[in-house]
Motif scaffolding. Structure first.
Motif, PDB file in Angstrom:
ATOM      1  N   LEU A  24      49.804  42.738 -36.435  1.00 15.26           N
ATOM      2  CA  LEU A  24      49.423  42.290 -34.990  1.00 15.26           C
ATOM      3  C   LEU A  24      48.742  40.713 -35.375  1.00 15.26           C
ATOM      4  O   LEU A  24      48.498  39.934 -35.254  1.00 15.26           O
ATOM      5  N   GLU A  25      47.355  41.739 -35.802  1.00 21.28           N
ATOM      6  CA  GLU A  25      45.941  40.460 -36.563  1.00 21.28           C
ATOM      7  C   GLU A  25      46.358  39.543 -36.925  1.00 21.28           C
ATOM      8  O   GLU A  25      46.922  37.840 -36.597  1.00 21.28           O
ATOM      9  N   GLY A  26      47.406  39.276 -37.882  1.00 24.61           N
ATOM     10  CA  GLY A  26      48.057  38.595 -38.671  1.00 24.61           C
ATOM     11  C   GLY A  26      48.987  37.282 -37.688  1.00 24.61           C
ATOM     12  O   GLY A  26      48.906  36.205 -37.551  1.00 24.61           O
ATOM     13  N   LEU A  27      49.572  38.471 -37.070  1.00 25.61           N
ATOM     14  CA  LEU A  27      50.852  37.135 -36.192  1.00 25.61           C
ATOM     15  C   LEU A  27      49.978  36.332 -35.272  1.00 25.61           C
ATOM     16  O   LEU A  27      49.839  34.996 -34.889  1.00 25.61           O
ATOM     17  N   LEU A  28      48.821  37.194 -34.424  1.00 26.33           N
ATOM     18  CA  LEU A  28      47.621  36.675 -33.593  1.00 26.33           C
ATOM     19  C   LEU A  28      47.003  35.232 -34.577  1.00 26.33           C
ATOM     20  O   LEU A  28      47.128  34.096 -33.929  1.00 26.33           O
ATOM     21  N   ILE A 177      52.072  19.140 -29.409  1.00 30.07           N
ATOM     22  CA  ILE A 177      51.693  20.407 -28.740  1.00 30.07           C
ATOM     23  C   ILE A 177      50.879  21.649 -28.841  1.00 30.07           C
ATOM     24  O   ILE A 177      50.040  20.605 -29.980  1.00 30.07           O
ATOM     25  N   VAL A 178      50.397  21.472 -28.174  1.00 34.94           N
ATOM     26  CA  VAL A 178      48.889  22.591 -28.032  1.00 34.94           C
ATOM     27  C   VAL A 178      48.949  23.548 -27.663  1.00 34.94           C
ATOM     28  O   VAL A 178      49.930  24.574 -26.897  1.00 34.94           O
ATOM     29  N   ALA A 179      48.092  24.299 -28.456  1.00 31.95           N
ATOM     30  CA  ALA A 179      48.510  25.861 -29.094  1.00 31.95           C
ATOM     31  C   ALA A 179      47.295  26.505 -28.788  1.00 31.95           C
ATOM     32  O   ALA A 179      46.087  25.867 -28.165  1.00 31.95           O
ATOM     33  N   ILE A 180      47.304  27.377 -27.878  1.00 32.24           N
ATOM     34  CA  ILE A 180      45.969  28.018 -27.018  1.00 32.24           C
ATOM     35  C   ILE A 180      45.233  29.576 -27.439  1.00 32.24           C
ATOM     36  O   ILE A 180      45.996  30.289 -28.464  1.00 32.24           O
ATOM     37  N   ASP A 181      44.513  29.497 -27.646  1.00 33.98           N
ATOM     38  CA  ASP A 181      43.501  30.299 -29.131  1.00 33.98           C
ATOM     39  C   ASP A 181      43.658  31.795 -27.655  1.00 33.98           C
ATOM     40  O   ASP A 181      43.952  31.594 -26.790  1.00 33.98           O
ATOM     41  N   PRO A 182      44.015  32.576 -29.128  1.00 40.00           N
ATOM     42  CA  PRO A 182      44.424  33.697 -28.293  1.00 40.00           C
ATOM     43  C   PRO A 182      43.453  35.076 -28.571  1.00 40.00           C
ATOM     44  O   PRO A 182      43.359  35.776 -27.838  1.00 40.00           O
ATOM     45  N   GLN A 183      42.203  34.631 -28.849  1.00 36.09           N
ATOM     46  CA  GLN A 183      40.539  35.513 -28.600  1.00 36.09           C
ATOM     47  C   GLN A 183      41.437  36.834 -28.738  1.00 36.09           C
ATOM     48  O   GLN A 183      40.657  37.122 -27.273  1.00 36.09           O
ATOM     49  N   PRO A 184      41.336  37.716 -29.804  1.00 36.08           N
ATOM     50  CA  PRO A 184      41.480  38.551 -29.584  1.00 36.08           C
ATOM     51  C   PRO A 184      40.696  39.682 -30.066  1.00 36.08           C
ATOM     52  O   PRO A 184      39.568  39.195 -30.686  1.00 36.08           O
ATOM     53  N   GLU A 185      40.848  40.950 -29.419  1.00 34.05           N
ATOM     54  CA  GLU A 185      39.421  42.197 -29.093  1.00 34.05           C
ATOM     55  C   GLU A 185      40.516  42.580 -29.698  1.00 34.05           C
ATOM     56  O   GLU A 185      40.709  43.985 -28.870  1.00 34.05           O
ATOM     57  N   PHE A 186      39.710  43.946 -30.386  1.00 33.88           N
ATOM     58  CA  PHE A 186      40.570  45.514 -30.658  1.00 33.88           C
ATOM     59  C   PHE A 186      39.844  45.945 -30.407  1.00 33.88           C
ATOM     60  O   PHE A 186      38.451  46.295 -31.259  1.00 33.88           O
ATOM     61  N   LEU A 187      39.516  46.686 -29.574  1.00 34.22           N
ATOM     62  CA  LEU A 187      38.149  48.037 -29.200  1.00 34.22           C
ATOM     63  C   LEU A 187      38.462  49.469 -30.191  1.00 34.22           C
ATOM     64  O   LEU A 187      39.929  49.541 -30.286  1.00 34.22           O
ATOM     65  N   ASP A 188      37.349  50.314 -30.266  1.00 31.22           N
ATOM     66  CA  ASP A 188      37.049  51.257 -30.769  1.00 31.22           C
ATOM     67  C   ASP A 188      37.908  52.568 -30.319  1.00 31.22           C
ATOM     68  O   ASP A 188      38.934  53.780 -30.227  1.00 31.22           O
ATOM     69  N   ASN A 189      37.954  52.340 -28.667  1.00 35.34           N
ATOM     70  CA  ASN A 189      39.345  53.136 -27.936  1.00 35.34           C
ATOM     71  C   ASN A 189      40.756  53.026 -27.633  1.00 35.34           C
ATOM     72  O   ASN A 189      41.051  53.315 -26.694  1.00 35.34           O
ATOM     73  N   GLY A 190      41.161  52.046 -28.837  1.00 34.78           N
ATOM     74  CA  GLY A 190      42.591  51.580 -28.914  1.00 34.78           C
ATOM     75  C   GLY A 190      42.870  51.023 -27.986  1.00 34.78           C
ATOM     76  O   GLY A 190      43.629  49.767 -27.820  1.00 34.78           O
ATOM     77  N   PHE A 191      42.456  50.506 -26.952  1.00 35.38           N
ATOM     78  CA  PHE A 191      42.820  48.789 -26.027  1.00 35.38           C
ATOM     79  C   PHE A 191      42.584  47.189 -27.154  1.00 35.38           C
ATOM     80  O   PHE A 191      41.973  47.531 -27.650  1.00 35.38           O
ATOM     81  N   ILE A 192      44.116  46.640 -26.544  1.00 36.15           N
ATOM     82  CA  ILE A 192      43.037  45.568 -27.476  1.00 36.15           C
ATOM     83  C   ILE A 192      43.924  43.941 -26.657  1.00 36.15           C
ATOM     84  O   ILE A 192      44.689  44.794 -25.218  1.00 36.15           O
TER      85      ILE A 192
END
Length: 397
Positions: A24-28, A177-192
């Motif tokens: 998931l991190e790699g794809l994002l 084309i304009v790509a939108i930054d995903p700005q991911p956060e992977f939290l310790d409690n399992g939420f993404i």
């Protein structure tokens, strides 16, 4: 003792959670708005190479990976999409900013403040999508009263650009084309939390299930095709990637965990219908039974403003049984949130499904007679359990 007429349920394989997260991190990290997916396709194919899974590409880049089973007849498919939402330059504005139109269906409400990449002929530029009234020091209360809509936002390019000529000099033009930054956060409690979890998370689910199947000792009963499409967000989906041998197709995408919906960020949510109509009665029921048999938490839901990869395939005339399993997403097509529990659960269900026997043996052939064609319940439950409700003597189900 196992009855010979009851299809084998398959095994629930252990899912490598760390691998799922890495996928998931790699794809994002690879921008892939519809129309600009080549780099994401190359990234995915590299991951398939590492697993030792063979694949083919269509002309435009949809990926069809192949996991061989014990039989090629009545093959199955699992499908998800690599493309995401984005935007496209509609006009170069006299103030050196860019007018945009959305790629896919999403609100400008979630575009305001987004960091972006503009892909031009001369290279990529960073930028920010801003409302037309962005400064409270200048516009006062107009900042809060400005309507929401794509005609009320513009893209500020992080380069010297104060006129149309400046933008042209940078190489920026209509249609970029304009790509939108995903700005991911992977939290310790399992939420993404991230943009574009729809459907980068679905593709990561598929890769994690595929890894578990590759490492397992048992071959699936039939060939399994893993389809990664590139234009679902604009309605094209799996219309052009199916083979005639594929009898059943399960789409993996996001469910909408929102008021009025039954989807959850935990477990699997099985879609019973979307805006194109009900999913296949028998395949959907089979997925529910597999969840219950293997202690996979599940819910059912109906989506009224939603369609997936399978919709375009059916609309294009594919004679394939379709179903949709989802991971619950809060604030879909915005700043989305999911939980790893749902991602793992969906991967587990894919392993169980792909290792289970086909319930409808006649589906191995595109066309056949009435023998083996299924029934749907028509009597009340009490009557259905009585001896009088059995098929007439000599008739085969």
């Amino acid at each position: 003792m196992n009855r010979p007429d009851v299809p084998r349920a398959g095994a629930r394989l252990e899912i490598d959670i760390d691998y799922l997260r890495e996928q998931l991190e790699g794809l994002l990290a690879v921008p892939s708005p519809t129309g600009y997916t080549d780099n994401a396709v190359r990234h995915l194919c590299g991951e398939l190479d590492k697993l030792g899974v063979g694949y083919d590409l269509t002309r435009r880049g949809a990926v069809r990976a192949h996991l061989r089973g014990q039989s090629a007849n009545g093959a199955r498919a699992v499908v998800g999409h690599l493309d995401t939402l984005g935007a496209q330059v509609k006009a170069l504005k006299p103030n050196g900013r860019l007018e945009l139109v959305p790629i896919g269906s999403w609100s400008a409400r979630f575009a305001e403040g987004a960091r972006t990449i503009i892909f031009s002929e001369k290279g990529a530029y960073r930028g920010t999508i801003l409302p037309l009234r962005a400064s409270g020091h200048t516009f006062g209360d107009e900042v809060d009263t400005l309507p929401v809509g794509w005609e009320h936002v513009e893209l500020r390019v992080d380069a010297y650009a104060s006129s149309v000529d400046d933008l042209t000099h940078l190489g920026i033009d209509v249609g970029d084309i304009v790509a939108i930054d995903p700005q991911p956060e992977f939290l310790d409690n399992g939420f993404i939390v991230s943009r574009h979890l729809d459907n980068k998370a679905g593709c990561a689910i598929m890769m994690a299930a595929l890894k578990a199947l590759k490492e397992g000792a048992e071959a699936p009963p039939v060939d399994i095709y893993w389809l990664f499409t590139i234009a679902e967000e604009v309605g094209h989906g799996a219309a052009s990637i199916l083979l005639p041998d594929i009898a059943e197709m399960v789409a993996v995408d996001n469910g909408t965990s929102a008021p009025g919906q039954n989807s959850s960020e935990f477990g699997v949510t099985i879609a019973m219908a979307d805006m194109t109509g009900p999913f296949d009665f028998h395949l959907t029921r089979r997925l529910v039974e597999l969840c219950d048999a293997h202690d996979i938490r599940r819910r059912k839901d109906v989506f009224r403003h939603y369609r997936s990869d399978s919709a375009s395939a059916v609309e294009a005339g594919a004679d394939v049984r379709t179903a949709l399993i989802t991971f619950g997403v809060d604030a879909s097509h915005g700043y989305e949130r999911i939980h790893m529990h749902a991602l793992r659960s969906c991967s587990e269900l894919l392993t169980v499904f792909t290792l289970s026997d086909m319930e409808l043996k006649r589906d191995a052939r595109p066309i056949s007679g009435l023998a083996g064609f299924p029934r749907q319940p028509t009597l009340p439950a009490v009557q259905a359990l009585s001896p009088d409700s059995r098929p007439p003597e000599g008739e085969t189900d």
